[in-house]
Design a protein around this motif. Sequence first.
Motif, PDB file in Angstrom:
ATOM      1  N   ASP A 195      -5.620 -21.913   7.009  1.00  0.00           N
ATOM      2  CA  ASP A 195      -4.698 -21.034   6.300  1.00  0.00           C
ATOM      3  C   ASP A 195      -3.606 -20.603   7.879  1.00  0.00           C
ATOM      4  N   PRO A 196      -2.643 -21.652   7.413  1.00  0.00           N
ATOM      5  CA  PRO A 196      -1.564 -20.708   8.340  1.00  0.00           C
ATOM      6  C   PRO A 196      -1.848 -19.565   9.402  1.00  0.00           C
ATOM      7  N   ILE A 197      -1.460 -19.208   8.120  1.00  0.00           N
ATOM      8  CA  ILE A 197      -1.555 -17.590   9.205  1.00  0.00           C
ATOM      9  C   ILE A 197      -3.250 -17.227  10.261  1.00  0.00           C
ATOM     10  N   GLY A 198      -3.880 -17.329   8.975  1.00  0.00           N
ATOM     11  CA  GLY A 198      -5.269 -17.357   9.944  1.00  0.00           C
ATOM     12  C   GLY A 198      -5.422 -18.035  11.492  1.00  0.00           C
TER      13      GLY A 198
ATOM     14  N   GLY B 204       9.375   0.493   5.159  1.00  0.00           N
ATOM     15  CA  GLY B 204       8.422   0.303   5.198  1.00  0.00           C
ATOM     16  C   GLY B 204       8.800  -0.877   4.187  1.00  0.00           C
ATOM     17  N   THR B 205       9.778  -1.765   4.375  1.00  0.00           N
ATOM     18  CA  THR B 205      10.253  -3.210   4.361  1.00  0.00           C
ATOM     19  C   THR B 205       9.310  -3.949   6.053  1.00  0.00           C
ATOM     20  N   PRO B 206       9.348  -5.463   5.356  1.00  0.00           N
ATOM     21  CA  PRO B 206       8.926  -5.981   6.901  1.00  0.00           C
ATOM     22  C   PRO B 206      10.734  -6.247   7.829  1.00  0.00           C
ATOM     23  N   HIS B 207       9.938  -6.615   8.709  1.00  0.00           N
ATOM     24  CA  HIS B 207      11.040  -6.848  10.209  1.00  0.00           C
ATOM     25  C   HIS B 207      11.553  -8.427   9.807  1.00  0.00           C
ATOM     26  N   PRO B 208      12.649  -8.525   9.381  1.00  0.00           N
ATOM     27  CA  PRO B 208      12.823 -10.133   8.540  1.00  0.00           C
ATOM     28  C   PRO B 208      13.063 -10.891  10.088  1.00  0.00           C
ATOM     29  N   ILE B 209      13.200  -9.942  11.342  1.00  0.00           N
ATOM     30  CA  ILE B 209      12.557 -11.021  12.347  1.00  0.00           C
ATOM     31  C   ILE B 209      11.593 -11.500  12.796  1.00  0.00           C
ATOM     32  N   ASP B 210      10.401 -10.331  12.041  1.00  0.00           N
ATOM     33  CA  ASP B 210       8.530 -10.245  12.911  1.00  0.00           C
ATOM     34  C   ASP B 210       8.320 -12.211  12.226  1.00  0.00           C
ATOM     35  N   ALA B 211       7.292 -12.968  13.547  1.00  0.00           N
ATOM     36  CA  ALA B 211       7.139 -14.213  13.085  1.00  0.00           C
ATOM     37  C   ALA B 211       6.061 -13.882  11.711  1.00  0.00           C
ATOM     38  N   ARG B 212       5.374 -13.134  11.759  1.00  0.00           N
ATOM     39  CA  ARG B 212       4.254 -13.466  11.577  1.00  0.00           C
ATOM     40  C   ARG B 212       4.537 -13.248   9.889  1.00  0.00           C
ATOM     41  N   TRP B 213       5.291 -12.710   9.511  1.00  0.00           N
ATOM     42  CA  TRP B 213       5.903 -12.248   8.023  1.00  0.00           C
ATOM     43  C   TRP B 213       6.523 -13.879   7.601  1.00  0.00           C
ATOM     44  N   LEU B 214       7.305 -14.226   8.221  1.00  0.00           N
ATOM     45  CA  LEU B 214       8.197 -15.356   8.054  1.00  0.00           C
ATOM     46  C   LEU B 214       7.289 -16.950   7.887  1.00  0.00           C
ATOM     47  N   LEU B 215       6.379 -16.851   9.089  1.00  0.00           N
ATOM     48  CA  LEU B 215       5.159 -17.605   8.085  1.00  0.00           C
ATOM     49  C   LEU B 215       4.711 -17.035   6.911  1.00  0.00           C
TER      50      LEU B 215
ATOM     51  N   ARG C 118       5.507 -15.971   3.965  1.00  0.00           N
ATOM     52  CA  ARG C 118       6.308 -15.612   2.833  1.00  0.00           C
ATOM     53  C   ARG C 118       7.115 -17.919   2.685  1.00  0.00           C
ATOM     54  N   GLU C 119       6.944 -18.342   3.852  1.00  0.00           N
ATOM     55  CA  GLU C 119       7.008 -19.929   3.541  1.00  0.00           C
ATOM     56  C   GLU C 119       5.474 -20.681   2.999  1.00  0.00           C
ATOM     57  N   VAL C 120       4.689 -19.224   3.705  1.00  0.00           N
ATOM     58  CA  VAL C 120       3.249 -19.987   2.769  1.00  0.00           C
ATOM     59  C   VAL C 120       3.051 -19.364   1.411  1.00  0.00           C
ATOM     60  N   GLU C 121       3.969 -18.515   1.340  1.00  0.00           N
ATOM     61  CA  GLU C 121       4.138 -18.397  -0.571  1.00  0.00           C
ATOM     62  C   GLU C 121       5.584 -18.834  -1.126  1.00  0.00           C
ATOM     63  N   ARG C 122       5.991 -19.843  -0.095  1.00  0.00           N
ATOM     64  CA  ARG C 122       6.768 -20.702  -1.298  1.00  0.00           C
ATOM     65  C   ARG C 122       6.537 -21.863  -0.816  1.00  0.00           C
ATOM     66  N   LEU C 123       5.026 -22.560  -0.764  1.00  0.00           N
ATOM     67  CA  LEU C 123       4.701 -23.818  -1.008  1.00  0.00           C
ATOM     68  C   LEU C 123       3.407 -23.517  -1.955  1.00  0.00           C
ATOM     69  N   ALA C 124       2.928 -22.526  -2.199  1.00  0.00           N
ATOM     70  CA  ALA C 124       1.904 -21.960  -2.734  1.00  0.00           C
ATOM     71  C   ALA C 124       3.120 -21.596  -4.191  1.00  0.00           C
ATOM     72  N   ALA C 125       3.827 -21.435  -4.643  1.00  0.00           N
ATOM     73  CA  ALA C 125       5.482 -21.484  -5.719  1.00  0.00           C
ATOM     74  C   ALA C 125       5.018 -23.193  -6.037  1.00  0.00           C
ATOM     75  N   GLN C 126       4.394 -23.740  -5.046  1.00  0.00           N
ATOM     76  CA  GLN C 126       4.918 -25.473  -5.767  1.00  0.00           C
ATOM     77  C   GLN C 126       3.717 -25.975  -5.793  1.00  0.00           C
ATOM     78  N   GLY C 127       2.700 -25.320  -6.326  1.00  0.00           N
ATOM     79  CA  GLY C 127       1.462 -25.435  -5.876  1.00  0.00           C
ATOM     80  C   GLY C 127       0.520 -26.548  -4.910  1.00  0.00           C
ATOM     81  N   LEU C 128       0.885 -25.597  -3.800  1.00  0.00           N
ATOM     82  CA  LEU C 128       0.671 -26.332  -2.571  1.00  0.00           C
ATOM     83  C   LEU C 128       0.113 -25.676  -1.162  1.00  0.00           C
ATOM     84  N   SER C 129      -0.758 -26.076  -0.560  1.00  0.00           N
ATOM     85  CA  SER C 129      -1.517 -24.989   0.716  1.00  0.00           C
ATOM     86  C   SER C 129      -1.579 -25.961   1.547  1.00  0.00           C
ATOM     87  N   VAL C 130      -1.902 -25.322   3.072  1.00  0.00           N
ATOM     88  CA  VAL C 130      -1.039 -26.346   4.669  1.00  0.00           C
ATOM     89  C   VAL C 130      -2.406 -25.670   5.131  1.00  0.00           C
TER      90      VAL C 130
END
Length: 476
Positions: free
Chosen positions: A226-229, A128-139, A141-153
């Motif tokens: 948003d990027p995932i959408g 039940g953990t995300p597959h580390p090569i799943d591109a949607r999951w990687l995206l 994660r990057e959205v969340e990393r930006l959000a942690a800096q108060g940023l969104s795209v």
Amino acid sequence: MNQYDGTAAPQPRLDDGERERRRERAAALAAELPVKDVTAVAMTWVDTSGITRTKAVPLSRLEYAAAWGVGMSPVFDVFLLDDSITQGRYAGGPAGDLRLHPVLDRLVPLAGMPGWAWAPAERFTQDGTPHPIDARWLLHREVERLAAQGLSVRTAFEVEWAVSDGDGEDFVPACNGPAYGMTRVSELSDYLRDLLRALEASGVEVVQIHPEYAAGQMELSVAAEDPIGAADTLVLVRETIRSVSFTHDLVASFSPKVAPDSVGNGCHIHLSLWQDDPAEGGFNTMAGGDGPCGMQGTGEAFAAGILERLPALLAIGAPSVASYLRLVPSHWAGAFACWGLENREAALRFVTGPLGDRNQTANVEVKCFDGAANPYLTLAAALVAGRAGVDGEFTLPEPVDGDPAGLDPAERQRRGIHALPSSLEESLAAFERDTVLRDALGEALVDTVAVVRRGELALFQDATPEEITTATRWRH
């Protein structure tokens, strides 16, 4: 089969509560969808070579698929363009299993495929953990990393495709009017009308549609999300175009090159960086500042970060051998690593938007990416590059206003204007050297991209442009 190494970031897990929430949501949808004549749900993911692949379930199995997933082999991560299979350190071989889960919030009946609904899929391991090569999951994660800096795209794709009414493997333009000409719309008016109706019925907000430069080529733009959408929407738009084309006895190609002597299909990405969420009062850092073309410092740094890493990003955004038949100077493909205000020959084009609306619409467009790219992975890598620019407080070089190919080579050198890689081999070397992308995306992803790219380089080692184009034409 080797084990995946994952990443250093914490991996959320599908616990019992989350599985039950998904099951209940699926049950509600399964009760509604028969009214819309839906019989089955196609779940899609995009593989490393940029091909959208699928597994489907009848409506009666949607609850189970939502909670527990559908079994699938991890080997799909190393499928090549021609469906042959290579082997990497982290993917390949007959053993192992993943679970494919539909993203129910994006599930929609397919207006172009009566009886079917579509949902993008997420891939999880058996625990039940995300597959580390799943591109949607990687995206994600990057959205969340930006959000942690108060940023969104906010981002959107431009979709280019070529329409053929030929038989077999040949490409025969389905319309013969001039580039951008109304004649082409007249020739394909029923087709384009039905396409727009299907997209509207699927909840896609189309901004514009028009004939493009090459024979039989069209382009469609959608509203920013948003990027995932945005990546989800690109997949939905392409599959809708494909299915509507079939119903009109036409075939659509999103390949970077459908004919060796013609311009190819790009898949440009527009991005704007926002301080905080725009839905919660955030502001666009690409406008209202005193930096180049009105950018604020953070927006400039984000754009500069993408520009800095374009040679490496091409291994993801221009990922096929055919991509480099398209990526040539003086064809509006963005073959030089430079930026400019509304410059369609620059790899990074800055778009201010109309006066009075620039706070909403100012953005950068990446022009060197094409239709063979996995949109989730391309956006994930672009966000990594942009975030590195923000963290390093990068600044943009002098803008270019004209075709860089027309400048004297000494002038280009003085201004730091460099040609982008002219082959997949060159861009892959840049990608593998890039420690920022490697650290952010993970060793498993980088290795898998590399083995797939090398596999396709070997596949076309002695091929002519005609042979490359023919082999690639109907794969994307």
